[in-house]
Design a protein around this motif. Structure first.
Motif, short mmCIF file in Angstrom:
data_model
loop_
_atom_site.label_atom_id
_atom_site.label_comp_id
_atom_site.label_asym_id
_atom_site.label_seq_id
_atom_site.Cartn_x
_atom_site.Cartn_y
_atom_site.Cartn_z
N ALA A 1 0.84 -1.20 0.00
CA ALA A 1 0.00 0.00 0.00
C ALA A 1 0.87 1.25 0.00
N ALA A 2 1.96 1.22 0.74
CA ALA A 2 2.88 2.35 0.78
C ALA A 2 3.49 2.59 -0.61
N ALA A 3 3.91 1.52 -1.26
CA ALA A 3 4.49 1.65 -2.60
C ALA A 3 3.48 2.26 -3.57
N ASP A 4 2.22 1.84 -3.47
CA ASP A 4 1.21 2.33 -4.41
C ASP A 4 0.76 3.75 -4.14
N VAL A 5 0.64 4.15 -2.88
CA VAL A 5 0.24 5.53 -2.62
C VAL A 5 1.33 6.48 -3.12
N LEU A 6 2.59 6.08 -2.97
CA LEU A 6 3.70 6.90 -3.48
C LEU A 6 3.73 6.88 -5.01
N ARG A 7 3.45 5.74 -5.58
CA ARG A 7 3.40 5.61 -7.05
C ARG A 7 2.39 6.61 -7.61
N ASP A 8 1.22 6.64 -7.02
CA ASP A 8 0.19 7.55 -7.52
C ASP A 8 0.49 9.00 -7.19
N ARG A 9 0.98 9.25 -6.01
CA ARG A 9 1.24 10.65 -5.59
C ARG A 9 2.33 11.30 -6.42
N PHE A 10 3.39 10.51 -6.74
CA PHE A 10 4.54 11.08 -7.43
C PHE A 10 4.62 10.66 -8.90
N GLY A 11 3.62 9.95 -9.41
CA GLY A 11 3.63 9.53 -10.80
C GLY A 11 4.79 8.63 -11.15
N LEU A 12 5.14 7.72 -10.24
CA LEU A 12 6.28 6.83 -10.45
C LEU A 12 5.99 5.83 -11.57
N ASP A 13 7.02 5.54 -12.33
CA ASP A 13 6.92 4.55 -13.39
C ASP A 13 7.28 3.19 -12.80
N SER A 14 6.30 2.58 -12.14
CA SER A 14 6.52 1.29 -11.50
C SER A 14 5.21 0.50 -11.52
N PRO A 15 5.33 -0.82 -11.40
CA PRO A 15 4.10 -1.63 -11.40
C PRO A 15 3.21 -1.31 -10.20
N SER A 16 1.91 -1.45 -10.41
CA SER A 16 0.94 -1.26 -9.33
C SER A 16 0.81 -2.55 -8.53
N MET A 17 1.12 -2.49 -7.26
CA MET A 17 0.96 -3.67 -6.40
C MET A 17 -0.53 -3.98 -6.24
N VAL B 1 9.73 -1.63 -8.59
CA VAL B 1 9.10 -0.78 -7.57
C VAL B 1 10.16 -0.24 -6.63
N ARG B 2 11.06 -1.10 -6.20
CA ARG B 2 12.14 -0.66 -5.31
C ARG B 2 13.01 0.41 -5.96
N ARG B 3 13.32 0.23 -7.23
CA ARG B 3 14.12 1.23 -7.95
C ARG B 3 13.40 2.57 -8.03
N ALA B 4 12.09 2.54 -8.28
CA ALA B 4 11.32 3.78 -8.38
C ALA B 4 11.30 4.54 -7.06
N LEU B 5 11.39 3.80 -5.95
CA LEU B 5 11.35 4.42 -4.63
C LEU B 5 12.73 4.79 -4.09
N ALA B 6 13.76 4.37 -4.78
CA ALA B 6 15.14 4.63 -4.30
C ALA B 6 15.50 6.09 -4.37
#
Length: 136
Positions: A69-85, A131-136
């Motif tokens: 959930a943390a990965a996905d909220v950040l994905r959406d908030r920051f427009g990260l190019d990563s898979p949706s968990m 996902v990890r790379r997008a959050l690094a």
């Protein structure tokens, strides 16, 4: 070429974070709540959905604990190019692609997920390297 450094400042409402929670992370979400000293008396979700937490704490929840959930909220908030968990979990349980946007606003789909989730109760879906790379 390296990606530009991202500014992980700001805050996220716990309820916004938890809307992405499916329970397929092997207890990572609860470990993150415990580490952040956020009460969750029901054993699953935070008692206070209006509580604000730092973006960096949510990022840490994804990277250190594997909180989907943390990965996905950040994905959406920051427009990260990563898979949706969330999308991966819904595909696993319901067998359909492209449900993540609808899931966030559709109580019927949320109930359908709950109805089919039981066989996956102990399943822990790993967070992909992308996902990890997008959050690094």
């Amino acid at each position: 070429m390296a990606a530009p450094a991202r500014d992980w400042s700001g805050e996220i409402r716990v309820g916004d974070w938890e809307q992405y929670y499916l329970g397929l992370d092997g207890g990572a979400h609860q470990k993150a709540l415990r580490a952040l000293d956020i009460a969750y008396r029901d054993g699953v979700r935070a008692d206070e959905p209006e509580l604000m937490v730092s973006v960096e704490s949510v990022r840490r929840a994804a990277l250190e604990f594997g909180d989907h959930a943390a990965a996905d909220v950040l994905r959406d908030r920051f427009g990260l190019d990563s898979p949706s968990m969330l999308g991966r979990g819904l595909k696993l349980v319901l067998g359909e692609d492209g449900l993540e946007r609808r899931y966030l606003d559709d109580p019927g789909l949320q109930l359908r997920y709950i109805g089919y989730r039981r066989p996956y109760a102990r399943y822990a879906m790993p967070i992909p390297d992308a996902v990890r790379r997008a959050l690094a």
